[in-house]
Motif scaffolding. Structure first.
Motif, PDB file in Angstrom:
ATOM      1  N   LEU A 182      34.434  52.750  40.982  1.00  0.00           N
ATOM      2  CA  LEU A 182      35.015  51.354  40.828  1.00  0.00           C
ATOM      3  C   LEU A 182      33.984  50.265  41.454  1.00  0.00           C
ATOM      4  O   LEU A 182      33.884  49.180  41.080  1.00  0.00           O
ATOM      5  CB  LEU A 182      36.024  51.141  42.008  1.00  0.00           C
ATOM      6  CG  LEU A 182      36.634  49.881  42.415  1.00  0.00           C
ATOM      7  CD1 LEU A 182      37.575  49.160  41.352  1.00  0.00           C
ATOM      8  CD2 LEU A 182      37.627  49.898  43.789  1.00  0.00           C
ATOM      9  N   ARG A 183      32.893  50.813  42.394  1.00  0.00           N
ATOM     10  CA  ARG A 183      31.731  49.974  42.645  1.00  0.00           C
ATOM     11  C   ARG A 183      30.960  49.418  41.810  1.00  0.00           C
ATOM     12  O   ARG A 183      30.319  48.286  41.746  1.00  0.00           O
ATOM     13  CB  ARG A 183      30.966  50.690  43.763  1.00  0.00           C
ATOM     14  CG  ARG A 183      32.059  51.197  45.167  1.00  0.00           C
ATOM     15  CD  ARG A 183      31.831  50.267  46.342  1.00  0.00           C
ATOM     16  NE  ARG A 183      32.551  50.981  47.276  1.00  0.00           N
ATOM     17  CZ  ARG A 183      33.886  50.739  47.624  1.00  0.00           C
ATOM     18  NH1 ARG A 183      34.523  49.727  46.921  1.00  0.00           N
ATOM     19  NH2 ARG A 183      34.301  51.096  48.756  1.00  0.00           N
ATOM     20  N   ALA A 184      31.215  50.272  40.540  1.00  0.00           N
ATOM     21  CA  ALA A 184      30.229  49.671  39.498  1.00  0.00           C
ATOM     22  C   ALA A 184      30.768  48.325  38.783  1.00  0.00           C
ATOM     23  O   ALA A 184      30.028  47.813  38.065  1.00  0.00           O
ATOM     24  CB  ALA A 184      30.142  50.746  38.377  1.00  0.00           C
ATOM     25  N   TYR A 185      32.101  48.171  39.039  1.00  0.00           N
ATOM     26  CA  TYR A 185      32.642  46.571  38.568  1.00  0.00           C
ATOM     27  C   TYR A 185      32.076  45.719  39.410  1.00  0.00           C
ATOM     28  O   TYR A 185      32.205  45.680  40.614  1.00  0.00           O
ATOM     29  CB  TYR A 185      34.084  46.908  38.361  1.00  0.00           C
ATOM     30  CG  TYR A 185      34.745  47.820  37.382  1.00  0.00           C
ATOM     31  CD1 TYR A 185      35.026  47.261  35.939  1.00  0.00           C
ATOM     32  CD2 TYR A 185      34.731  49.335  37.613  1.00  0.00           C
ATOM     33  CE1 TYR A 185      35.431  48.381  35.106  1.00  0.00           C
ATOM     34  CE2 TYR A 185      35.225  50.040  36.693  1.00  0.00           C
ATOM     35  CZ  TYR A 185      35.763  49.543  35.503  1.00  0.00           C
ATOM     36  OH  TYR A 185      35.994  50.541  34.565  1.00  0.00           O
ATOM     37  N   GLU A 186      31.887  44.665  38.902  1.00  0.00           N
ATOM     38  CA  GLU A 186      31.421  43.631  39.581  1.00  0.00           C
ATOM     39  C   GLU A 186      32.731  42.543  39.980  1.00  0.00           C
ATOM     40  O   GLU A 186      33.808  42.605  39.195  1.00  0.00           O
ATOM     41  CB  GLU A 186      30.338  42.539  38.966  1.00  0.00           C
ATOM     42  CG  GLU A 186      29.179  43.314  38.522  1.00  0.00           C
ATOM     43  CD  GLU A 186      27.941  42.198  38.594  1.00  0.00           C
ATOM     44  OE1 GLU A 186      28.491  41.169  38.859  1.00  0.00           O
ATOM     45  OE2 GLU A 186      27.145  42.633  37.667  1.00  0.00           O
ATOM     46  N   SER A 187      32.576  42.088  41.297  1.00  0.00           N
ATOM     47  CA  SER A 187      33.508  41.065  41.846  1.00  0.00           C
ATOM     48  C   SER A 187      33.632  39.911  41.055  1.00  0.00           C
ATOM     49  O   SER A 187      32.426  39.500  40.506  1.00  0.00           O
ATOM     50  CB  SER A 187      33.267  40.844  43.098  1.00  0.00           C
ATOM     51  OG  SER A 187      34.473  40.175  43.674  1.00  0.00           O
ATOM     52  N   SER A 188      34.550  39.033  40.932  1.00  0.00           N
ATOM     53  CA  SER A 188      34.601  37.936  40.167  1.00  0.00           C
ATOM     54  C   SER A 188      35.394  36.585  41.054  1.00  0.00           C
ATOM     55  O   SER A 188      36.350  37.116  41.719  1.00  0.00           O
ATOM     56  CB  SER A 188      35.476  37.868  38.719  1.00  0.00           C
ATOM     57  OG  SER A 188      35.578  36.638  38.221  1.00  0.00           O
ATOM     58  N   ARG A 189      34.707  35.638  40.833  1.00  0.00           N
ATOM     59  CA  ARG A 189      35.531  34.337  41.531  1.00  0.00           C
ATOM     60  C   ARG A 189      36.169  33.411  40.797  1.00  0.00           C
ATOM     61  O   ARG A 189      36.354  32.253  40.961  1.00  0.00           O
ATOM     62  CB  ARG A 189      34.407  33.683  42.486  1.00  0.00           C
ATOM     63  CG  ARG A 189      33.635  34.544  43.657  1.00  0.00           C
ATOM     64  CD  ARG A 189      34.815  34.727  44.570  1.00  0.00           C
ATOM     65  NE  ARG A 189      34.623  35.555  45.603  1.00  0.00           N
ATOM     66  CZ  ARG A 189      35.195  36.647  45.676  1.00  0.00           C
ATOM     67  NH1 ARG A 189      36.517  36.903  45.315  1.00  0.00           N
ATOM     68  NH2 ARG A 189      34.819  37.681  46.652  1.00  0.00           N
ATOM     69  N   VAL A 190      36.306  33.942  39.517  1.00  0.00           N
ATOM     70  CA  VAL A 190      37.007  32.993  38.548  1.00  0.00           C
ATOM     71  C   VAL A 190      38.568  33.177  38.688  1.00  0.00           C
ATOM     72  O   VAL A 190      38.928  34.284  38.786  1.00  0.00           O
ATOM     73  CB  VAL A 190      36.570  33.247  37.142  1.00  0.00           C
ATOM     74  CG1 VAL A 190      37.464  32.491  35.966  1.00  0.00           C
ATOM     75  CG2 VAL A 190      35.149  32.919  36.797  1.00  0.00           C
ATOM     76  N   CYS A 191      39.238  32.171  38.666  1.00  0.00           N
ATOM     77  CA  CYS A 191      40.705  31.902  38.694  1.00  0.00           C
ATOM     78  C   CYS A 191      41.259  32.579  37.559  1.00  0.00           C
ATOM     79  O   CYS A 191      40.837  32.106  36.420  1.00  0.00           O
ATOM     80  CB  CYS A 191      41.145  30.638  39.052  1.00  0.00           C
ATOM     81  SG  CYS A 191      42.906  30.646  39.214  1.00  0.00           S
TER      82      CYS A 191
END
Length: 183
Positions: free
Chosen positions: A130-139
């Motif tokens: 899971l840590r390989a996926y980047e966090s997103s701040r797009v609504c």
């Protein structure tokens, strides 16, 4: 929408056109107060969206709090709602996938669910992957680049939504769970 004369002048329910039973005010139509049965005023069920089941140790309040924080990360990184599994009364095949917290082998319930998911040959990843996926701040509602974050509704984390989209839904009396897409 076409209404009967009884619906337009408030004598019958604006939804079902029934005359019997208690009714509550529902707003105005063509300048007239209209009414609705409380049962007809129930919100529609949330649309069926792919949801991942988050499996890990939930046997103590501290462990559950950690698992809920991990589920927040899952919803944020995978951009799908994430439901925390408490106990083992879940059919893992009803979910789009399963994410295994690092503690999934620490309790019998989570170990059973984890093994079921792995044997079902479905999307099943561990915390490390899971840590390989980047966090997103797009609504995921208005698609604006904002300070969006998943929201906890019941025991399920939503996809990332911005504060202004949540405020619009709250002011309109709409459920905030899984916000409908803007068209």
């Amino acid at each position: 929408m076409s209404y009967t004369p009884a619906q337009r002048d408030g004598r019958s329910c604006i939804v079902c056109d029934g005359f019997d039973g208690a009714m509550i005010p529902a707003g105005m139509v063509d300048g007239c107060q209209v009414f609705v049965h409380p049962a007809c005023d129930e919100p529609a069920p949330a649309p069926s969206v792919p949801t991942v089941l988050v499996v890990g140790d939930a046997t103590s309040p501290v462990a559950l709090e950690d698992l809920e924080a991990f589920a927040h990360d899952c919803a944020d990184r995978l951009q799908v709602p994430a439901k925390v599994a408490i106990g083992r009364d879940y059919d893992v095949t009803e979910y789009a996938g399963v994410v295994l917290d690092a503690t999934w082998l620490d309790s019998v319930d989570s170990a059973v669910l984890g093994v079921e998911a792995q044997e079902a040959d479905m999307f099943c990843i561990d915390a490390e992957t899971l840590r390989a996926y980047e966090s997103s701040r797009v609504c995921n509602h208005c698609y604006e680049d904002a300070e969006a974050s998943p929201m906890l509704v019941g025991d399920t984390w939503t996809t990332a939504v911005c504060r202004s989209c949540v405020d619009v839904h709250v002011r309109g009396g709409l459920p905030v769970g899984v916000l409908p897409a803007i068209v």
